[in-house]
Design a protein around this motif. Sequence first.
Motif, PDB file in Angstrom:
ATOM      1  N   MET A 121      31.371  52.324  34.664  1.00 47.80           N
ATOM      2  CA  MET A 121      32.231  51.254  35.145  1.00 47.80           C
ATOM      3  C   MET A 121      32.201  51.243  36.668  1.00 47.80           C
ATOM      4  N   GLU A 131      28.408  45.581  36.685  1.00 49.45           N
ATOM      5  CA  GLU A 131      28.498  46.024  35.299  1.00 49.45           C
ATOM      6  C   GLU A 131      29.608  45.274  34.560  1.00 49.45           C
ATOM      7  N   PRO A 132      29.352  44.820  33.334  1.00 52.28           N
ATOM      8  CA  PRO A 132      30.410  44.184  32.535  1.00 52.28           C
ATOM      9  C   PRO A 132      31.566  45.160  32.331  1.00 52.28           C
ATOM     10  N   GLY A 133      32.780  44.644  32.364  1.00 51.89           N
ATOM     11  CA  GLY A 133      33.964  45.478  32.157  1.00 51.89           C
ATOM     12  C   GLY A 133      34.461  46.170  33.401  1.00 51.89           C
ATOM     13  N   SER A 134      33.866  45.881  34.552  1.00 52.32           N
ATOM     14  CA  SER A 134      34.299  46.498  35.798  1.00 52.32           C
ATOM     15  C   SER A 134      35.702  46.022  36.164  1.00 52.32           C
ATOM     16  N   LEU A 135      36.437  46.880  36.850  1.00 54.81           N
ATOM     17  CA  LEU A 135      37.777  46.528  37.309  1.00 54.81           C
ATOM     18  C   LEU A 135      37.685  45.801  38.641  1.00 54.81           C
TER      19      LEU A 135
END
Length: 75
Positions: free
Chosen positions: A1, A45-49
């Motif tokens: 992440m 990246e997918p789902g990164s904050l």
Amino acid sequence: MEFIAFDCHKRHTYAVVEDGQGRVKREGKILHDPGALVAFLVGCEPGSLVAVETVGNFGSWARSKKRAVFPGWST
């Protein structure tokens, strides 16, 4: 992440992407041109904050980014 930070200004947004250990992977100024934010996010990246820092113009900024990321979005 990854962790993505946006510091929003009237004509540009400064962005920083860090990995899970806090190392800067990339950073830079994103002009508020059509497609510029999407082009920056493509490598993330997918789902990164994501954290967004802004002042009085956040509503306008957010609406413009929704339209850029989600064509056809109405606010």
